[in-house]
Design an enzyme around this catalytic site. Structure first.
Site, PDB file in Angstrom:
ATOM      1  N   GLY A 170      10.377  52.099  33.764  1.00 28.39           N
ATOM      2  CA  GLY A 170      11.693  51.643  34.206  1.00 28.39           C
ATOM      3  C   GLY A 170      11.945  50.229  33.722  1.00 28.39           C
ATOM      4  O   GLY A 170      11.056  49.556  33.200  1.00 28.39           O
ATOM      5  N   GLU A 171      13.161  49.809  33.896  1.00 27.00           N
ATOM      6  CA  GLU A 171      13.522  48.479  33.414  1.00 27.00           C
ATOM      7  C   GLU A 171      14.638  47.911  34.258  1.00 27.00           C
ATOM      8  O   GLU A 171      15.592  48.612  34.594  1.00 27.00           O
ATOM      9  CB  GLU A 171      13.982  48.594  31.958  1.00 27.00           C
ATOM     10  CG  GLU A 171      14.029  47.265  31.261  1.00 27.00           C
ATOM     11  CD  GLU A 171      14.081  47.430  29.736  1.00 27.00           C
ATOM     12  OE1 GLU A 171      14.189  46.408  29.070  1.00 27.00           O
ATOM     13  OE2 GLU A 171      14.026  48.561  29.242  1.00 27.00           O
ATOM     14  N   ALA A 173      17.080  44.125  34.687  1.00 22.65           N
ATOM     15  CA  ALA A 173      17.624  43.142  33.765  1.00 22.65           C
ATOM     16  C   ALA A 173      16.547  42.132  33.357  1.00 22.65           C
ATOM     17  O   ALA A 173      16.540  41.662  32.221  1.00 22.65           O
ATOM     18  CB  ALA A 173      18.807  42.440  34.402  1.00 22.65           C
ATOM     19  N   ASP A 313      21.631  46.176  48.616  1.00 23.62           N
ATOM     20  CA  ASP A 313      21.826  46.757  47.287  1.00 23.62           C
ATOM     21  C   ASP A 313      21.470  48.243  47.321  1.00 23.62           C
ATOM     22  O   ASP A 313      20.718  48.739  46.479  1.00 23.62           O
ATOM     23  CB  ASP A 313      20.968  46.007  46.264  1.00 23.62           C
ATOM     24  CG  ASP A 313      21.451  46.250  44.834  1.00 23.62           C
ATOM     25  OD1 ASP A 313      22.623  46.653  44.659  1.00 23.62           O
ATOM     26  OD2 ASP A 313      20.659  46.049  43.898  1.00 23.62           O
TER      27      ASP A 313
HETATM   28  N1  LIG Z   1       7.546  52.070  42.702  1.00 20.72           N
HETATM   29  C1  LIG Z   1       8.141  52.653  41.668  1.00 20.72           C
HETATM   30  N2  LIG Z   1       7.807  53.902  41.284  1.00 20.72           N
HETATM   31  C2  LIG Z   1       8.429  54.475  40.231  1.00 20.72           C
HETATM   32  N3  LIG Z   1       9.391  53.889  39.497  1.00 20.72           N
HETATM   33  C3  LIG Z   1       9.765  52.650  39.833  1.00 20.72           C
HETATM   34  C4  LIG Z   1       9.164  51.962  40.937  1.00 20.72           C
HETATM   35  N4  LIG Z   1       9.753  50.747  41.047  1.00 20.72           N
HETATM   36  C5  LIG Z   1      10.679  50.685  40.083  1.00 20.72           C
HETATM   37  N5  LIG Z   1      10.692  51.813  39.344  1.00 20.72           N
HETATM   38  C6  LIG Z   1      11.593  52.101  38.224  1.00 20.72           C
HETATM   39  O1  LIG Z   1      11.946  50.903  37.575  1.00 20.72           O
HETATM   40  C7  LIG Z   1      13.359  50.645  37.709  1.00 20.72           C
HETATM   41  C8  LIG Z   1      13.596  49.161  37.844  1.00 20.72           C
HETATM   42  O2  LIG Z   1      12.964  48.706  39.020  1.00 20.72           O
HETATM   43  P1  LIG Z   1      13.618  47.642  39.971  1.00 20.72           P
HETATM   44  O3  LIG Z   1      14.923  48.193  40.471  1.00 20.72           O
HETATM   45  O4  LIG Z   1      12.657  47.227  41.010  1.00 20.72           O
HETATM   46  O5  LIG Z   1      13.840  46.496  38.930  1.00 20.72           O
HETATM   47  P2  LIG Z   1      14.802  45.286  39.044  1.00 20.72           P
HETATM   48  O6  LIG Z   1      14.279  44.225  38.132  1.00 20.72           O
HETATM   49  O7  LIG Z   1      14.980  44.954  40.485  1.00 20.72           O
HETATM   50  O8  LIG Z   1      16.123  45.820  38.479  1.00 20.72           O
HETATM   51  P3  LIG Z   1      17.468  45.042  38.606  1.00 20.72           P
HETATM   52  O9  LIG Z   1      17.149  43.731  39.200  1.00 20.72           O
HETATM   53  O10 LIG Z   1      18.025  44.910  37.255  1.00 20.72           O
HETATM   54  O11 LIG Z   1      18.286  45.945  39.518  1.00 20.72           O
HETATM   55  C9  LIG Z   1      13.760  51.462  38.929  1.00 20.72           C
HETATM   56  O12 LIG Z   1      15.108  51.737  38.974  1.00 20.72           O
HETATM   57  C10 LIG Z   1      12.876  52.697  38.750  1.00 20.72           C
HETATM   58  O13 LIG Z   1      13.409  53.551  37.793  1.00 20.72           O
END
Ligand SMILES: Nc1ncnc2c1ncn2[C@@H]1O[C@H](COP(=O)(O)OP(=O)(O)OP(=O)(O)O)[C@@H](O)[C@H]1O
Length: 610
Positions: A170-171, A173, A313
Site C-alpha cells: 500500500g501507499e 502520500a 478520517d
Molecule cells: N495493517 C495493514 N494491513 C494491510 N494493509 C495495510 C495496513 N496498513 C495500511 N495498509 C495499506 O496501505 C495503505 C496506506 O496506509 P495508510 O492509510 O496507513 O497510509 P497513510 O500514509 O496514512 O495514507 P494517507 O496519509 O495518504 O491517507 C492502506 O490504505 C492499505 O491499503
C-alpha cells in the site's frame, strides 16, 4: 477550503501500486517546532518510553490491561498537551526523545547478523516483480513464511531492525506500507509466534519534513512549542497504540522504530486489503454484508470514543479486512439497476462469518485522529479540574464527525457511490455543508426502509440530532441479526485452511492486477469525494472551536499561515482538481444500464438535487 487545498495540492502524481492500490492524499497537518529531529527538548514522553522500552512494550497491545491503558492515556494527554503551551501544567519539558546512541549501535550490529543482507540496498532487483506469480504465492503459506524471499531490494530495509520487508502492499502520500515478516533470528519470540507476518508503514523523514516545511518554519521564532512532522508521527503512534489495545475491530499496533532516515510503524497485517477495493469490485454490497462491515466499524468507533479519541478520517480506504472463503450464489440476485453482464456475484452471506470474501474488518490509519478528552479525567485535554458546558458540547460535536463518516461509508456500501459529490470542489463542499444528498433512483429503490433510516440518522446535518455511536449500535436495522464474526480465532487464521486462503488470494490478486478498476475515474472520484467530505467536516468542526483537542490548535495555525496563499491559489486548485464522477466507470456503467434498460438518463448533478 484551506484544508481541502492542503489535501489536494500535496498529492503526489502518478503514485501507482499494482499489488495493492492506494492513492492517498496528504494528511500531515503539522506545524514545525523548529527543533532538530534528533534533539527535541520539548517533546513527547510516550515516544521516549516507546524507544527505551521497545523490547518490553512493543507488543503490549496484545496483552494490555487497564493499568497499561491508563498509563498510555496519561502519556497521550502529556503528548497532546505539549503542543499547546509552554506554561501548561502538564508538560514534558526537558524530556529528550532522541534515540540513545547505544540503541542505534545495537541496530547496526544486529543488521550485520541478518541473513538476507545480500539483498539490501543495491536496488538492483526489478520493479516488475510486484505481483507474485502462483509459485511464489504457494510459498506464502504460514508454515513457510519465514523463508519467503523479499520481492526486491528495498532501501527501507537498510535501517529496519528485526523484520524483513517482503513486498509493498500500500501507499500513502508520505508513506509506503510493506508486508513483512519478523526476522528469523529475531530476539522477539512473542512477536514471531503471534504474528507470522506484519504490515509496516514506512515514512521517510526527508519527504515529510520537506513537504511540511519544517526547515522553513524553523526560522519563525515563535514555534518552540509547535508540532513538527516528527511530533505528528509520534502522535499517530501514541494514538494508534492507545486505541488498538483491547479492541479487536482496530488494527493492532505492534511496534515502532525511528532511525536516521525513517519512521517504521509496525502493525497487524490485514491480508484482504481495503474495503474500498471491494466496493469497486462488487459495485455495491448487499444489506447483510453492509451490516457486517458497518457494525465492526461502529464497534471500533465506540471503543475510540469511549477513550475520548475521534478518528476524523473514516472512509472505505481505512477499513481493512481479512478474507474468507468465497461461496458463489446458487442463483445470483440482481437489482433492477444492475447490469447482469458486469455485476460481480457477492456470493453467499453467512451470519457471524461474512460474505463476498470479506470476514473480519478493522479500522486503520490514525494520522488525523485526535484526543478530545482523557478517559480517566473525562476533562478535555489541556484543562485541569473542570469542564465548561460549551466544551462538553464541542466534544460531542467532534465525535459526531465520525458518525457522519460512518453514514457516508454505509451509504456508499449500500449503493456503490458516495452520498455527496459534484465535479467542482466548491459545489461539492456546499452540498456537504448543507447536507444535500438523496436516495437516488433507481439505485435505492430496492434498499430497505430500515437501511435508509439508519443512513438518514447518520447523515443528519444538525450534529445534536445525528446518531451518536450508542444510538447507532442500537439501531433496529443494524440489529436485525447478529452479524459479527465469531470470536476466538486469530484474524490471520480466519480465512480457513491455507488452501481456501490461497483460492481467495488468487482471486484477489487477479482483481488487483486489474488496476484499471482501482484507478478508474470512478474509484479516484470516490476516494476524492471521501477525502473532501472528511476535510469539510473537520473544517466545520474547527470552526465550532473545539477547545481541548490536539488538532484544533495545530490546524488553526496552519490555516492562518496558509490563508493568503490559499486565496491566491484557489482558482488554480479548482482547475487542477475536478471531480470527474460523470465520466467514472461505475457511474458510466450505471448510466449505460439506465439508458438501455431504465428509461431516460438523468444527469448526476441533477439527481443529487432531487
Ligand atoms: N495493517 C495493514 N494491513 C494491510 N494493509 C495495510 C495496513 N496498513 C495500511 N495498509 C495499506 O496501505 C495503505 C496506506 O496506509 P495508510 O492509510 O496507513 O497510509 P497513510 O500514509 O496514512 O495514507 P494517507 O496519509 O495518504 O491517507 C492502506 O490504505 C492499505 O491499503
Amino acid at each position: 477550503m484551506l484544508k481541502i487545498k492542503a489535501l489536494f495540492s500535496k498529492k503526489k502524481p502518478g503514485q501507482a501500486d499494482l499489488s495493492q492500490g492506494s492513492k492517498k492524499s496528504f494528511k500531515g497537518k503539522t506545524k514545525s517546532s523548529g527543533a532538530d529531529n534528533r534533539n527535541v527538548s520539548q517533546d513527547i514522553s510516550s515516544a521516549n518510553e516507546i524507544y527505551q522500552n521497545r523490547n518490553t512494550t512493543q507488543y503490549s497491545n496484545a496483552i494490555a490491561d487497564d493499568h497499561h491503558m491508563k498509563s498510555l492515556t496519561d502519556e497521550l494527554v502529556a503528548t497532546i498537551d505539549s503542543d499547546s503551551s509552554p506554561s501548561d501544567n502538564i508538560t514534558t519539558e526537558n524530556v529528550e526523545t532522541v534515540i540513545p546512541e547505544s540503541e542505534i549501535n545495537v541496530r547496526e550490529s544486529f543488521e550485520d547478523q541478518i541473513s538476507y543482507d545480500p539483498l539490501i540496498s543495491d536496488g538492483s532487483l526489478p520493479e516488475e516483480s510486484v505481483v507474485m506469480d502462483d509459485s511464489q504465492d504457494d510459498d506464502t503459506d504460514d508454515e513457510h513464511l519465514e523463508d519467503e524471499t523479499p520481492e526486491k531490494s528495498f532501501l527501507e530495509q537498510k535501517e529496519l531492525m528485526g523484520y524483513r520487508l517482503i513486498n509493498k502492499i500500500g501507499e500513502g502520500a508520505f508513506s509506503k506500507v510493506f508486508r513483512a515478516i519478523p526476522a528469523k533470528n529475531s530476539s522477539n519470540e512473542f512477536l514471531s509466534k503471534n504474528y507470522k507476518a506484519v504490515a509496516i508503514k514506512v515514512i521517510k523523514k526527508a519527504d515529510l519534513s520537506s513537504i511540511n516545511g519544517d526547515h522553513h518554519k524553523k526560522d519563525k521564532g515563535k514555534d518552540s512549542t509547535k508540532t513538527s512532522s516528527r511530533d505528528q508521527v509520534l502522535k499517530e503512534v501514541a494514538l494508534h497504540k492507545t486505541v488498538s489495545a483491547g479492541c479487536s475491530q482496530i488494527v493492532a499496533f505492534i511496534d515502532f522504530q525511528e532511525t536516521d532516515s525513517y519512521y517504521y510503524i509496525i502493525q497487524e497485517l490485514l491480508t484482504g486489503g481495503e474495503i474500498f477495493g471491494e466496493i469497486v469490485r462488487l459495485t455495491y454490497f448487499s444489506e447483510d454484508l453492509s451490516k457486517h462491515v458497518i457494525k465492526q466499524l461502529a464497534l471500533a468507533v465506540k471503543h475510540m470514543h469511549s477513550l475520548g479519541v475521534v478518528h476524523r478520517d473514516i472512509k472505505p480506504e481505512n477499513l481493512l479486512f481479512e478474507p474468507i472463503e468465497f461461496t458463489p450464489s446458487v442463483k445470483p440476485k440482481f437489482r433492477k439497476s444492475d447490469d447482469p453482464q458486469t455485476k460481480a456475484d457477492e456470493g453467499i452471506f453467512t451470519p457471524e462469518i461474512g460474505g463476498g470474501g470479506i470476514g473480519i474488518v478493522k479500522l486503520a490509519d490514525f494520522g488525523l485522529s485526535k484526543q478530545i478528552f482523557s478517559k480517566n479525567t473525562k476533562t478535555p485535554c489541556g484543562t485541569v479540574g473542570y469542564t465548561a458546558p460549551e466544551v462538553v458540547k464541542d466534544e460531542h460535536y467532534s465525535m459526531k464527525v465520525d458518525m457522519w463518516g460512518i453514514g457516508c461509508v454505509l451509504y456508499t456500501m449500500l449503493c456503490g457511490f458516495p452520498p455527496f459529490y459534484d465535479e467542482k470542489i466548491d459545489t461539492l463542499t456546499e452540498k456537504i455543508s448543507r447536507g444535500e444528498y438523496t436516495f437516488l433512483k433507481p439505485w435505492w429503490d430496492e434498499i430497505s426502509a430500515g437501511a435508509k433510516n439508519a443512513v438518514a440518522k447518520l447523515l443528519e446535518l444538525e450534529p445534536s440530532k445525528r446518531y451518536d455511536i450508542d444510538q447507532f449500535l442500537n439501531d433496529p436495522w443494524l440489529n436485525s441479526f447478529d452479524c459479527l464474526p465469531k470470536k476466538g480465532e486469530s484474524s490471520q487464521k480466519k480465512a480457513g485452511t491455507s488452501e481456501k486462503r490461497h483460492l481467495h488470494k488468487k482471486q484477489f490478486q487477479l482483481f488487483q492486477r486489474d488496476s484499471s478498476l482501482l484507478f478508474s475515474p470512478a474509484a479516484v472520484a470516490m476516494r476524492d469525494a471521501f477525502d473532501i467530505g472528511n476535510a469539510v467536516k473537520r473544517t466545520e468542526e474547527d470552526r465550532m472551536g473545539t477547545r481541548g483537542g490536539l488538532g484544533s490548535l495545530v490546524e488553526d495555525e496552519e490555516s492562518e499561515d496558509n490563508y493568503n496563499d490559499a486565496r491566491g491559489d484557489e482558482q488554480l486548485e479548482q482547475n487542477m482538481f475536478q471531480l470527474t464522477l460523470d465520466t467514472s466507470t461505475i457511474l458510466q456503467r450505471r448510466k449505460k444500464v439506465q439508458k438501455d434498460d431504465l428509461g431516460p438518463q438523468v444527469p448526476i448533478s441533477a439527481t443529487i438535487q432531487e
